[in-house]
Every structure is written in structure tokens, then in C-alpha cells.
Design a protein around this motif. Structure first.
Motif, PDB file in Angstrom:
ATOM      1  N   SER A 154      43.572  45.812  51.620  1.00  0.00           N
ATOM      2  CA  SER A 154      42.967  44.506  51.824  1.00  0.00           C
ATOM      3  C   SER A 154      41.787  44.286  50.882  1.00  0.00           C
ATOM      4  O   SER A 154      41.609  43.208  50.346  1.00  0.00           O
ATOM      5  N   LEU A 155      40.983  45.298  50.646  1.00  0.00           N
ATOM      6  CA  LEU A 155      39.863  45.186  49.716  1.00  0.00           C
ATOM      7  C   LEU A 155      40.345  44.859  48.312  1.00  0.00           C
ATOM      8  O   LEU A 155      39.824  44.000  47.635  1.00  0.00           O
ATOM      9  N   SER A 156      41.336  45.536  47.861  1.00  0.00           N
ATOM     10  CA  SER A 156      41.866  45.348  46.526  1.00  0.00           C
ATOM     11  C   SER A 156      42.466  43.953  46.379  1.00  0.00           C
ATOM     12  O   SER A 156      42.261  43.276  45.394  1.00  0.00           O
ATOM     13  N   TYR A 157      43.177  43.507  47.404  1.00  0.00           N
ATOM     14  CA  TYR A 157      43.864  42.218  47.334  1.00  0.00           C
ATOM     15  C   TYR A 157      42.869  41.070  47.309  1.00  0.00           C
ATOM     16  O   TYR A 157      43.066  40.065  46.651  1.00  0.00           O
ATOM     17  N   GLY A 158      41.735  41.214  48.041  1.00  0.00           N
ATOM     18  CA  GLY A 158      40.755  40.150  48.089  1.00  0.00           C
ATOM     19  C   GLY A 158      40.215  39.790  46.721  1.00  0.00           C
ATOM     20  O   GLY A 158      40.098  38.620  46.369  1.00  0.00           O
ATOM     21  N   GLN A 159      39.857  40.771  45.926  1.00  0.00           N
ATOM     22  CA  GLN A 159      39.293  40.521  44.610  1.00  0.00           C
ATOM     23  C   GLN A 159      40.354  40.056  43.617  1.00  0.00           C
ATOM     24  O   GLN A 159      40.039  39.605  42.522  1.00  0.00           O
ATOM     25  N   ASP A 160      41.615  40.156  44.017  1.00  0.00           N
ATOM     26  CA  ASP A 160      42.715  39.695  43.188  1.00  0.00           C
ATOM     27  C   ASP A 160      42.816  38.177  43.221  1.00  0.00           C
ATOM     28  O   ASP A 160      43.515  37.574  42.406  1.00  0.00           O
ATOM     29  N   LEU A 161      42.118  37.546  44.168  1.00  0.00           N
ATOM     30  CA  LEU A 161      42.126  36.095  44.319  1.00  0.00           C
ATOM     31  C   LEU A 161      40.757  35.524  43.976  1.00  0.00           C
ATOM     32  O   LEU A 161      39.734  36.173  44.174  1.00  0.00           O
ATOM     33  N   CYS A 162      40.734  34.293  43.509  1.00  0.00           N
ATOM     34  CA  CYS A 162      39.465  33.626  43.214  1.00  0.00           C
ATOM     35  C   CYS A 162      38.576  33.593  44.450  1.00  0.00           C
ATOM     36  O   CYS A 162      37.366  33.823  44.368  1.00  0.00           O
ATOM     37  N   SER A 163      39.141  33.333  45.598  1.00  0.00           N
ATOM     38  CA  SER A 163      38.372  33.238  46.842  1.00  0.00           C
ATOM     39  C   SER A 163      37.738  34.563  47.251  1.00  0.00           C
ATOM     40  O   SER A 163      36.813  34.593  48.060  1.00  0.00           O
ATOM     41  N   GLY A 164      38.220  35.675  46.703  1.00  0.00           N
ATOM     42  CA  GLY A 164      37.658  36.987  47.012  1.00  0.00           C
ATOM     43  C   GLY A 164      36.855  37.561  45.868  1.00  0.00           C
ATOM     44  O   GLY A 164      36.648  38.782  45.799  1.00  0.00           O
ATOM     45  N   ALA A 165      36.387  36.699  44.964  1.00  0.00           N
ATOM     46  CA  ALA A 165      35.650  37.153  43.781  1.00  0.00           C
ATOM     47  C   ALA A 165      34.415  37.966  44.148  1.00  0.00           C
ATOM     48  O   ALA A 165      33.700  37.648  45.108  1.00  0.00           O
ATOM     49  N   THR A 166      34.157  39.016  43.411  1.00  0.00           N
ATOM     50  CA  THR A 166      32.942  39.806  43.581  1.00  0.00           C
ATOM     51  C   THR A 166      31.754  39.000  43.074  1.00  0.00           C
ATOM     52  O   THR A 166      31.739  38.546  41.924  1.00  0.00           O
ATOM     53  N   ASP A 167      30.750  38.814  43.919  1.00  0.00           N
ATOM     54  CA  ASP A 167      29.584  38.009  43.568  1.00  0.00           C
ATOM     55  C   ASP A 167      28.571  38.849  42.788  1.00  0.00           C
ATOM     56  O   ASP A 167      28.038  39.827  43.304  1.00  0.00           O
TER      57      ASP A 167
END
Length: 223
Positions: A15-28
Motif C-alpha cells: 500500500s505504501l508503494s502504490y500510494g506514491q505511484d499516484l499523484c494523490s499519494g505524492a511525497t510532500d
């Protein structure tokens, strides 16, 4: 019981990996300020992104986001494969990318998104050497190619328009009937000028692009 714990842990990391794979899960990356030089890299194994516009088409993309401080006018991007956007996820505006050493003018009111494959870094300007009167740059005879990027506030001249000030010195080897200082700039929206007979001792301020004095004695002045 051991099998259940193992499965839950595996799903968590996925789930962590997939989140950053999307714009909505971008690392700030937070707010980038003068002197900051953040660097990071994309995560291998991510999927290609539908938002990709140029060199990122078909590549595994990782998303990062950031804003910029008011004093920062531009950033320089380094990396082999990246694309820079502004706006919000679902309504992104592609700005530029795919160039190592790309200089981009930035706006503190914008949210930026960076889609990358591999490593990248962002470089910013540092506080200029002539940020203080004691380190004024000699401008005798005239000077060009200067800027006030990342300069700090020094004195209260013309209200807040005097923020982000830089200093210059000018040596007059003889008395003059008239002395004029002109700022030619395409980027400063509200230029101000002030001339001092010494650091801290003001003679005149001008809330505009041109400052003119009459009957100025020989000596060194600070602008």
C-alpha cells in the motif's frame, strides 16, 4: 496465526508503494526556500502514469509535490527523466522537464508536482553576497546583470516595497551637479531606491525606478 500476520504486513508495504505511484499519494517535499537543495529518487516497479507528457511516457513514475517560499524566484532541476506540473491532481498543467539543469521560474501561490524516474535534485539560490550594506558591491561607473534573488529585508523604505534589498557602493572622485540612479528591470514589479552617505545614514529614498540628487559632494555612497 503466523500466516495471517505475514499477509497483513505484505499488504501494508504494498500500500505504501502504490500510494506514491499516484499523484494523490505524492511525497510532500514541503516548502522549498532559499538555500534548500532537496534530492530524492523514484521507486522502481511503479506503473507508467497517464499524466506523463514527454520523456516520462511509458516509464515507471514516482510523484513528489512541493511549494516555494515567497523569496524564491527560480529553481534549477537536475535529473535524467522527470516532468514538472502545477495545479492539483486531476487538473495538472505540464510546465517543463526532461532537461538536466533546467531553470524554472516559480510562484509561491502554486502547488508543484514532480513525476520522476530515477534520481533527481532541486537547487536554489543562496542569500546574495551584497545582502548587507557592509558587503556592498562596487557599482562605480554603472553595473548590470544583478538581481535580488533571495535577499532579505534590511530597512523600512517605501513600506514593504523595500523588502528583498541588495546593496551597492558608488565612489565619486569629485563633486557633481547632478547624480542619477536608474533601475532597469523586467522582473521587479515595485522597485525602490535609497542612497546613504554611510551605512544607516540615509540621504534620500525614491519609491520608483529613478533617484536623482543635486549637488552631491565627492565621496563614497551606498545605494
Amino acid at each position: 496465526m503466523y500466516r495471517i500476520i505475514f499477509i497483513l504486513t505484505a499488504l501494508f508495504f504494498n500500500s505504501l508503494s502504490y500510494g506514491q505511484d499516484l499523484c494523490s499519494g505524492a511525497t510532500d517535499l514541503g516548502t522549498i526556500s532559499c538555500g534548500d537543495n532537496p534530492a530524492d529518487m523514484g521507486t522502481p516497479g511503479h506503473n507508467p502514469d497517464s499524466e506523463a507528457t514527454d520523456c516520462m511516457i511509458g516509464l515507471a513514475g514516482t510523484w513528489f509535490s512541493f511549494t516555494t517560499d515567497d523569496a524564491l524566484q527560480e529553481i534549477t532541476l537536475f535529473g535524467p527523466d522527470y516532468e514538472l506540473f502545477e495545479g492539483s491532481c486531476g487538473s495538472l498543467n505540464f510546465l517543463d522537464g526532461c532537461t538536466d539543469g533546467l531553470v524554472v521560474n516559480v510562484d509561491p501561490s502554486e502547488q508543484y508536482y514532480l513525476l520522476v524516474n530515477g534520481s533527481f535534485s532541486i537547487e536554489t539560490s543562496s542569500v546574495p553576497s551584497n545582502d548587507n550594506c557592509s558587503n556592498a558591491i562596487d557599482a562605480t561607473g554603472g553595473i548590470s546583470g544583478e538581481n535580488n534573488f533571495c535577499a532579505t529585508d534590511d530597512l523600512s523604505i517605501c513600506g514593504s516595497d523595500g523588502d528583498a534589498s541588495v546593496w551597492y557602493s558608488y565612489n565619486l572622485d569629485q563633486d557633481v551637479a547632478s547624480f542619477e540612479v536608474i533601475v532597469n528591470s523586467t522582473g521587479i514589479t515595485d522597485p525602490v531606491l535609497a542612497i546613504y552617505e554611510s551605512c544607516g545614514s540615509i540621504i534620500l529614498e525614491e519609491c520608483g525606478t529613478t533617484l536623482t540628487l543635486e549637488c552631491l559632494s565627492a565621496g563614497t555612497y551606498y545605494i
